[in-house]
Structure formats: C-alpha cells, structure tokens
Design an enzyme around this catalytic site. Structure first.
Site, short mmCIF file in Angstrom:
data_model
loop_
_atom_site.label_atom_id
_atom_site.label_comp_id
_atom_site.label_asym_id
_atom_site.label_seq_id
_atom_site.Cartn_x
_atom_site.Cartn_y
_atom_site.Cartn_z
N LEU A 148 -50.33 1.23 -21.34
CA LEU A 148 -49.21 0.86 -20.49
C LEU A 148 -49.57 -0.45 -19.81
O LEU A 148 -49.79 -0.50 -18.61
CB LEU A 148 -48.95 1.93 -19.42
N GLY A 149 -49.74 -1.50 -20.63
CA GLY A 149 -49.90 -2.84 -20.04
C GLY A 149 -48.63 -3.03 -19.26
O GLY A 149 -47.55 -2.93 -19.81
N THR A 150 -48.73 -3.24 -18.00
CA THR A 150 -47.62 -2.84 -17.14
C THR A 150 -47.54 -3.71 -15.93
O THR A 150 -48.49 -4.37 -15.56
CB THR A 150 -47.92 -1.40 -16.66
N THR A 151 -46.35 -3.66 -15.30
CA THR A 151 -46.26 -4.08 -13.91
C THR A 151 -45.64 -2.93 -13.14
O THR A 151 -44.55 -2.47 -13.49
CB THR A 151 -45.36 -5.31 -13.77
#
Lengths: 237, 220
Positions: free
Chosen positions: B15-18
């Site tokens: 979940l490369g995420t913001t």
C-alpha cells in the site's frame, strides 16, 4: 533520542535516519511516558514502507531552490555541511557564482562548481551513485532573461520556472506545487523561496543553519542571509 | 526444496500510500488514496484504505497490504470483545493502544503503519500515530510513502482550530498534492468524517480533485 528536563516534562525528537518525524513533549510520571521503543532511530527493516532514499548513507544533505520571475531569478539554499552526524560547517555558502549573473546551487558532494552547466552534467553522469539531486543552474542573461535549469542525477537538463533539489527537497514538493504561481514579483519569489527552504530545513536533519538567498537580475546580484531566529514561522514547527 | 518465496510472477502487495488524519473540535477527518501496487503494476486502483474498526473508530492503512488489513481485522475483533466487556463504546485511545501493542510486539515481522482516528465521548476527536510501535496523539498525522512530499505543505498550511470543512479541504488538498508526486499513490481519494452524530464516507474522483501548478507541463 530523548532528554528529561527538570520540570518533569520529557521532550523528545523522533528522528528516522535524517528525517525529523515529530517532536513529542509530555508531562506526567515516567512510567506512563515511555511508550515507544528506545531504538526507534534504526529503520532498516521497513524497506518497502518508505522511499529508498531515506536509508541511504548519503552525506549530500541540502535543500536548494531556484525560482524565475520577470526580470531575473531568486535562488536559495540552506547552510549545513555534514560528515555523518557532525555538522562540519553550519554557515556554508552553497550558492556559487560561475559567472557574473549565473549561479550554481551546490548539492552536497557535487563540489566542483566552477564548471559550466554541460561540464557539470558530464561529471554528474560519472558520479551518479553518489549524488541525489544534482545541480540547479540559475541566472540572468540578456537573451532570455531569468532562467532556471535543473540538472538532476544522470545528466538530464531541463528548464523549469521553479526547481528544488537536495535531500530536503522531497518534503517540499507539495508546498511548492501548491504555492507557486506564474507571474510572481521579486519580493514574492524571495518569500516563497525562504518559506520553502525553511520548511525543508525543519524536516530534513541534513539541512539547516541559515538560509542564503541570491536575487539575480540585469542590474545586480543581491545576496541575503536569513538567520535562524528570523526564519519564517509556521504553526506546527 | 524449491524456493517458495518471491519469484517471477509474484510480488508482495504494497500500500504505497498517502494517508492523513486531522482532528477538529468535535471530530476527525481521515483521508487516503486508493492505489495498491505490486512492484510497478497497480493491482487495485480503487481500494479504500480507511478501515472501520468500530462504529466511530477508523484505521488508515499503509505499508504491506496484507499486514495492514490483517492488523485492522484483529483490532476490530479485539475492540468488539472489549466493548462487550466494558458495556459501552471503546475509547479511541484503547484502539490506538491495541494497534501500538501489535506493531511493537511484531515489529520484525510486520511492515505496516496504521493511523488511528475516531471520536469518543470522553476526549472527542482524536488522532493517534502508531509508527514503529510508538503511541502518540497528534493534532494531525500523515503516513505512507506519499506523505514525505507533503510534509512541507502540511507544516505550512495546518492551523489550529480549523472547522470541519476546512479540515476536509486540508485533507483533500494534501492527498491531491501527494498523489501528484508519489508514483505509489493515486486513484481516487477516500474521505471519512467522524463526529458525535455521524460517520460520513465520501469518495472523490480524480477529475474532482483540486489541481495545482505543474512545472513539468511548461515547454522550454
């Protein structure tokens, strides 16, 4: 890292590598406070959770920035040079003139800034593993007015109205994207650059010290320094 | 014995995420992007990373997709048991403590970061960051790979005592800026606003997200 001061409050700065995550200040009894592990500074395990560059042993800590305006450019940089955790120079001048109206903003180990932009480009390609962000070349000439050229790792060169570089630059992409407007005047550009570099210095442990600015236009090169206590202030920092 | 680990064709879901959560007087606003990646492929472009663990407590997920989802499920289970034991709705601090305990105990095995946010009767709206096994309450918290690009922005733009609408705008702007710079964040923006009365979930499509100056579109 943490330290206890006499009034019973604990002030801790949480740092992951060179990234300052937050400052925690709490009062109360000791047992309730120590809710976090003491070795929070080592962060090698979470290599997929954070961008790879937060773990690299790079000493090119810097924040550099350049903005074009009608009639010239404003360039800015922090003033910290580190060797490991030791600050070797806290008042470095990273804005190097390579000609009367052309400056290079140096980022860490890209030290040889006497060269003109294409020679620097070659050297960047040569030392690509050691460099994170490369060099920003900015200045004024009669033909095209104020220009900013960014030469990142690898040797690409492109002209941009605003460019940021160095390890501290990642933290201010959002700020720069949201606050840059076309057609700003000289003073607005100066304030914009100073605010952005100040924000980056607050978060990046490898950037700090004073803000050195240069305003390059047809008439002159105006150098300015913003000292630590004069930095723009924001409510969270 | 054949290697059963990662090989051609498989990769761990990230979940490369913001993710971001902000407190306001009377509640919290939480937001996330919607991209789930396996190396360079986007395997889910509409994943809601705001996971409800109780009526008025949400977790924002980041890191390893499996670890984060599983942690949220286990916290959900624990909170259900806990709320039956005490006979009332659990505190946000309790939920955050459960997350923190799990993050710290399984530090070496798990690689997920959850931001816990919610509303309870005792302390109103609260946001807790639990990165790496820490437990700290903050007026706002950001997390995930995209959060690095917006630290400068949130430092500059955050003001104390923002209203509900201002908080929502702050969250949407931050997500939009981070999605614009982080290759691992993108898709739609999910928002959830929790206060004493309601829990309001919203999805903002890419076309409706605010746009900002993009210097890369200028021809030199």
């Amino acid at each position: 890292d943490g330290e206890v001061i006499y009034d019973g409050r604990i002030n801790c700065r949480l740092q992951l590598g060179s990234f300052r995550l937050c400052d925690v200040s709490q009062s109360g009894n000791m047992a309730a406070m120590m809710q976090f592990p003491s070795n929070v500074s080592t962060f090698n395990n979470y290599n997929d959770l954070y961008p790879d560059w937060t773990q690299r042993e790079v000493s090119t800590g810097t924040t550099i920035m350049a903005v074009e305006f009608d009639g010239g450019v404003v360039i800015g940089a922090d003033s910290r040079t580190t060797t490991g955790a030791y600050i070797a120079n806290r008042v470095t001048d990273k804005l190097t003139p390579i000609h009367d109206r052309i400056f290079c903003c140096r980022s860490g180990s890209a030290a040889d800034t006497q060269a003109i932009a294409d020679v620097v480009t070659y050297q960047l390609g040569f030392h690509r593993e050691e460099l994170m962000a490369g060099i920003i070349v900015a200045g004024w000439d009669r033909r095209r007015g104020g220009q900013v050229y960014t030469v990142p790792v690898g040797g690409m060169m492109s002209r941009q109205p605003v460019s940021v570089g160095g390890s501290g630059s990642s933290y201010i992409y959002g700020y720069v994207d949201s606050n840059f407007k076309e057609g700003m005047n000289r003073e607005e550009c100066v304030n914009f650059t100073a605010s952005a570099v100040s924000l980056a210095m607050e978060r990046d442990g490898s950037s700090g010290g004073v803000i050195r600015l240069a305003v390059i236009s047809e008439g002159s090169v105006e150098r300015r320094v913003i000292l630590g206590n004069q930095l723009p202030k924001f409510s969270t920092v | 014995m054949e290697d059963c680990g990662e090989h051609e064709g498989t990769s761990e879901l990230k979940l490369g995420t913001t993710i971001i959560a902000v407190e306001f007087d009377g509640g919290v606003v939480m937001g996330s992007d919607s991209r789930v990646s396996a190396k360079e492929a986007v395997v889910n472009r509409v994943m809601n990373k705001l996971s409800q663990v109780h009526d008025k407590i949400y977790c924002a997920l980041s890191g390893s997709a499996a670890d984060a989802q599983t942690m949220a499920e286990i916290i959900n289970y624990h909170l259900d048991v806990h709320s039956i034991e005490v006979g009332e709705d659990p505190l946000v601090h309790s939920a955050a403590t459960l997350v923190k305990n799990m993050s710290y105990k399984y530090k070496e095995e798990l690689s997920a970061h959850l931001i816990v946010g919610g509303w309870d009767r005792k302390a109103g709206g609260q946001v807790y960051a639990t990165l790496n096994g820490i437990l700290t309450r903050q007026p706002f918290a950001v997390g995930g790979s995209g959060s690095f690009y917006i630290y400068g922005y949130v430092d500059a733009e955050y003001k104390a005592d923002m209203s509900r609408e201002e908080c929502q705008e702050f969250v949407i702007n931050s997500l939009s800026l981070a999605m614009g710079r982080d290759g691992s964040s993108g898709g739609v923006a999910y928002l959830v606003t929790i206060d004493s009365e309601t829990v309001e979930e919203k999805c903002i499509l890419p076309a409706e997200l605010p746009t900002f100056y993009d210097p890369d579109t200028i021809e030199s």
